[in-house]
Design a protein around this motif. Structure first.
Motif, PDB file in Angstrom:
ATOM      1  N   LEU A 179      -4.199  22.319   5.996  1.00  0.00           N
ATOM      2  CA  LEU A 179      -3.143  21.267   6.269  1.00  0.00           C
ATOM      3  C   LEU A 179      -3.054  20.254   5.415  1.00  0.00           C
ATOM      4  CD1 LEU A 179      -4.181  20.784  10.007  1.00  0.00           C
ATOM      5  CD2 LEU A 179      -2.356  22.160   9.349  1.00  0.00           C
ATOM      6  N   ILE A 180      -1.713  19.704   5.132  1.00  0.00           N
ATOM      7  CA  ILE A 180      -1.314  18.455   4.373  1.00  0.00           C
ATOM      8  C   ILE A 180      -0.866  17.365   5.255  1.00  0.00           C
ATOM      9  CG2 ILE A 180       0.086  17.661   2.731  1.00  0.00           C
ATOM     10  CD1 ILE A 180      -0.161  20.463   1.201  1.00  0.00           C
ATOM     11  N   LEU A 181      -1.390  16.230   5.239  1.00  0.00           N
ATOM     12  CA  LEU A 181      -0.540  15.055   6.339  1.00  0.00           C
ATOM     13  C   LEU A 181      -0.373  14.451   5.076  1.00  0.00           C
ATOM     14  CD1 LEU A 181      -3.256  16.303   7.848  1.00  0.00           C
ATOM     15  CD2 LEU A 181      -3.391  14.242   8.757  1.00  0.00           C
ATOM     16  N   ARG A 182       1.285  13.879   5.446  1.00  0.00           N
ATOM     17  CA  ARG A 182       2.041  13.504   4.460  1.00  0.00           C
ATOM     18  C   ARG A 182       2.790  12.395   5.282  1.00  0.00           C
ATOM     19  NH1 ARG A 182       7.041  15.230   5.430  1.00  0.00           N
ATOM     20  NH2 ARG A 182       7.493  17.092   5.534  1.00  0.00           N
ATOM     21  N   PRO A 183       3.584  11.534   4.553  1.00  0.00           N
ATOM     22  CA  PRO A 183       4.544  10.599   5.107  1.00  0.00           C
ATOM     23  C   PRO A 183       5.710  11.632   5.848  1.00  0.00           C
ATOM     24  CG  PRO A 183       4.733  10.268   2.710  1.00  0.00           C
ATOM     25  CD  PRO A 183       3.477  11.413   3.041  1.00  0.00           C
ATOM     26  N   LEU A 184       6.472  10.851   7.006  1.00  0.00           N
ATOM     27  CA  LEU A 184       7.497  11.485   7.684  1.00  0.00           C
ATOM     28  C   LEU A 184       8.670  11.134   6.928  1.00  0.00           C
ATOM     29  CD1 LEU A 184       6.169  10.705  11.269  1.00  0.00           C
ATOM     30  CD2 LEU A 184       6.664  13.159  10.231  1.00  0.00           C
ATOM     31  N   ARG A 185       9.643  11.989   6.752  1.00  0.00           N
ATOM     32  CA  ARG A 185      11.089  11.599   6.104  1.00  0.00           C
ATOM     33  C   ARG A 185      12.188  12.141   7.079  1.00  0.00           C
ATOM     34  NH1 ARG A 185       8.187  15.334   1.855  1.00  0.00           N
ATOM     35  NH2 ARG A 185       9.535  17.188   3.022  1.00  0.00           N
ATOM     36  N   LEU A 186      13.149  11.347   6.923  1.00  0.00           N
ATOM     37  CA  LEU A 186      14.323  11.531   8.079  1.00  0.00           C
ATOM     38  C   LEU A 186      14.555  13.062   8.006  1.00  0.00           C
ATOM     39  CD1 LEU A 186      16.846   8.479   7.686  1.00  0.00           C
ATOM     40  CD2 LEU A 186      15.450   9.597   9.485  1.00  0.00           C
ATOM     41  N   GLU A 187      14.184  13.751   7.034  1.00  0.00           N
ATOM     42  CA  GLU A 187      14.724  15.234   6.954  1.00  0.00           C
ATOM     43  C   GLU A 187      13.952  16.054   7.742  1.00  0.00           C
ATOM     44  OE1 GLU A 187      13.651  14.576   2.958  1.00  0.00           O
ATOM     45  OE2 GLU A 187      14.633  13.011   4.163  1.00  0.00           O
ATOM     46  N   ASP A 188      12.765  15.537   8.357  1.00  0.00           N
ATOM     47  CA  ASP A 188      11.871  16.090   9.420  1.00  0.00           C
ATOM     48  C   ASP A 188      12.293  15.805  10.527  1.00  0.00           C
ATOM     49  OD1 ASP A 188       9.744  16.625   7.216  1.00  0.00           O
ATOM     50  OD2 ASP A 188       9.128  14.404   7.386  1.00  0.00           O
ATOM     51  N   MET A 217       0.765  -1.160  -0.072  1.00  0.00           N
ATOM     52  CA  MET A 217      -0.055   0.024  -0.068  1.00  0.00           C
ATOM     53  C   MET A 217       0.708   1.176   0.008  1.00  0.00           C
ATOM     54  SD  MET A 217      -3.005   1.172   2.774  1.00  0.00           S
ATOM     55  CE  MET A 217      -2.372   1.715   4.314  1.00  0.00           C
ATOM     56  N   ASP A 218       0.735   2.290  -0.881  1.00  0.00           N
ATOM     57  CA  ASP A 218       1.266   3.359  -0.726  1.00  0.00           C
ATOM     58  C   ASP A 218       0.813   4.187   0.189  1.00  0.00           C
ATOM     59  OD1 ASP A 218       2.617   3.010  -3.018  1.00  0.00           O
ATOM     60  OD2 ASP A 218       1.215   3.798  -4.507  1.00  0.00           O
ATOM     61  N   PHE A 219       1.586   4.920   0.941  1.00  0.00           N
ATOM     62  CA  PHE A 219       1.383   5.950   2.073  1.00  0.00           C
ATOM     63  C   PHE A 219       0.415   7.073   1.236  1.00  0.00           C
ATOM     64  CE2 PHE A 219       1.717   8.839   5.399  1.00  0.00           C
ATOM     65  CZ  PHE A 219       1.822   8.225   6.501  1.00  0.00           C
ATOM     66  N   PRO A 220      -0.869   7.032   2.194  1.00  0.00           N
ATOM     67  CA  PRO A 220      -1.907   8.081   1.662  1.00  0.00           C
ATOM     68  C   PRO A 220      -1.418   9.540   2.179  1.00  0.00           C
ATOM     69  CG  PRO A 220      -2.567   6.931   3.565  1.00  0.00           C
ATOM     70  CD  PRO A 220      -1.243   6.287   3.048  1.00  0.00           C
ATOM     71  N   ILE A 221      -1.851  10.378   1.324  1.00  0.00           N
ATOM     72  CA  ILE A 221      -1.367  11.854   1.666  1.00  0.00           C
ATOM     73  C   ILE A 221      -3.016  12.469   1.832  1.00  0.00           C
ATOM     74  CG2 ILE A 221      -0.764  14.360   0.726  1.00  0.00           C
ATOM     75  CD1 ILE A 221       1.362  12.927  -0.630  1.00  0.00           C
ATOM     76  N   LEU A 222      -3.351  12.986   2.881  1.00  0.00           N
ATOM     77  CA  LEU A 222      -4.640  13.451   3.229  1.00  0.00           C
ATOM     78  C   LEU A 222      -4.478  15.092   3.175  1.00  0.00           C
ATOM     79  CD1 LEU A 222      -5.629  11.331   6.252  1.00  0.00           C
ATOM     80  CD2 LEU A 222      -5.867  10.942   3.831  1.00  0.00           C
ATOM     81  N   GLU A 223      -5.466  15.869   2.913  1.00  0.00           N
ATOM     82  CA  GLU A 223      -5.451  17.157   2.851  1.00  0.00           C
ATOM     83  C   GLU A 223      -6.824  17.668   3.485  1.00  0.00           C
ATOM     84  OE1 GLU A 223      -4.587  19.097  -1.054  1.00  0.00           O
ATOM     85  OE2 GLU A 223      -3.296  17.480  -1.315  1.00  0.00           O
ATOM     86  N   THR A 224      -6.430  18.836   4.212  1.00  0.00           N
ATOM     87  CA  THR A 224      -7.605  19.499   4.981  1.00  0.00           C
ATOM     88  C   THR A 224      -7.639  20.866   4.445  1.00  0.00           C
ATOM     89  OG1 THR A 224      -6.407  20.352   6.774  1.00  0.00           O
ATOM     90  CG2 THR A 224      -7.286  18.284   7.038  1.00  0.00           C
ATOM     91  N   GLU A 225      -8.421  21.707   4.822  1.00  0.00           N
ATOM     92  CA  GLU A 225      -8.608  23.102   4.427  1.00  0.00           C
ATOM     93  C   GLU A 225      -7.117  23.896   4.612  1.00  0.00           C
ATOM     94  OE1 GLU A 225     -10.847  27.151   5.951  1.00  0.00           O
ATOM     95  OE2 GLU A 225     -11.754  25.360   6.246  1.00  0.00           O
TER      96      GLU A 225
END
Length: 181
Positions: free
Chosen positions: A11-20, A1-9
């Motif tokens: 915000l963006i909810l995305r996968p975490l990356r090591l750069e975070d 399963m690909d990591f889903p990206i969710l969007e709100t008015e």
């Protein structure tokens, strides 16, 4: 399963990356963030890197999913939210979240919880989403209630954290509210 990206008015909810890791370290090093969390305040950025890798591994093994929360206007992580203790056999999972203090009281977490619970019910086919919070965490209680969660009861000395037993309050949100007769 690909990591889903969710969007709100807002915000963006995305996968975490090591750069975070720097963003997570910045707020996980604050006692007010970890006060009701099952980790001590971070003292080294490697702790943030390890946390990100742990969440990635759990996603890759279909055990959990944790989104990084970013403002639409900038790709900087201000918090996370996701499901853990995912029990597919019972169609339920526990939700957890945190937000950097500079972003508290803006309604962001209510927005996030609405998007994440909708995803849980519609895509993951959950029937029940639970949240366990410290008894004294009134801010989290208000956030959960605004997102449609209902308090179910007190679990006495449920957690052992930071060398002490802690009472937890359990909240839930059901896919379909059934009338009790």
């Amino acid at each position: 399963m690909d990591f889903p990206i969710l969007e709100t008015e807002r915000l963006i909810l995305r996968p975490l990356r090591l750069e975070d890791a720097a963003d997570l370290f910045e707020y996980f090093s604050k006692d007010e963030v970890t006060e009701f969390y099952d980790v001590d305040s971070f003292t080294d950025i490697k702790q943030a890197e390890k946390l990100i890798m742990n969440w990635k591994d759990k996603f890759n093994n279909s055990l959990a999913i944790r989104w990084g929360i970013t403002l639409r206007t900038e790709d900087r992580v201000i918090g996370t939210c996701g499901f853990h203790r995912w029990e597919k056999k019972h169609f339920k999972a526990e939700i957890g979240y945190e937000l950097s203090p500079g972003n508290w009281r803006h309604g962001y977490m209510s927005e996030v919880l609405n998007a994440v619970t909708r995803y849980g019910f519609e895509v993951l086919e959950l029937n029940r989403i639970e949240a366990l919070i410290h008894r004294e965490n009134n801010s989290s209680k208000k956030v959960l209630e605004r997102a449609g969660f209902h308090e179910e009861g007190l679990l006495r000395e449920y957690f052992y954290e930071k060398q002490r037993f802690v009472d937890a309050v359990i909240f839930s949100k059901l896919k379909v509210i059934r009338r009790i007769e």
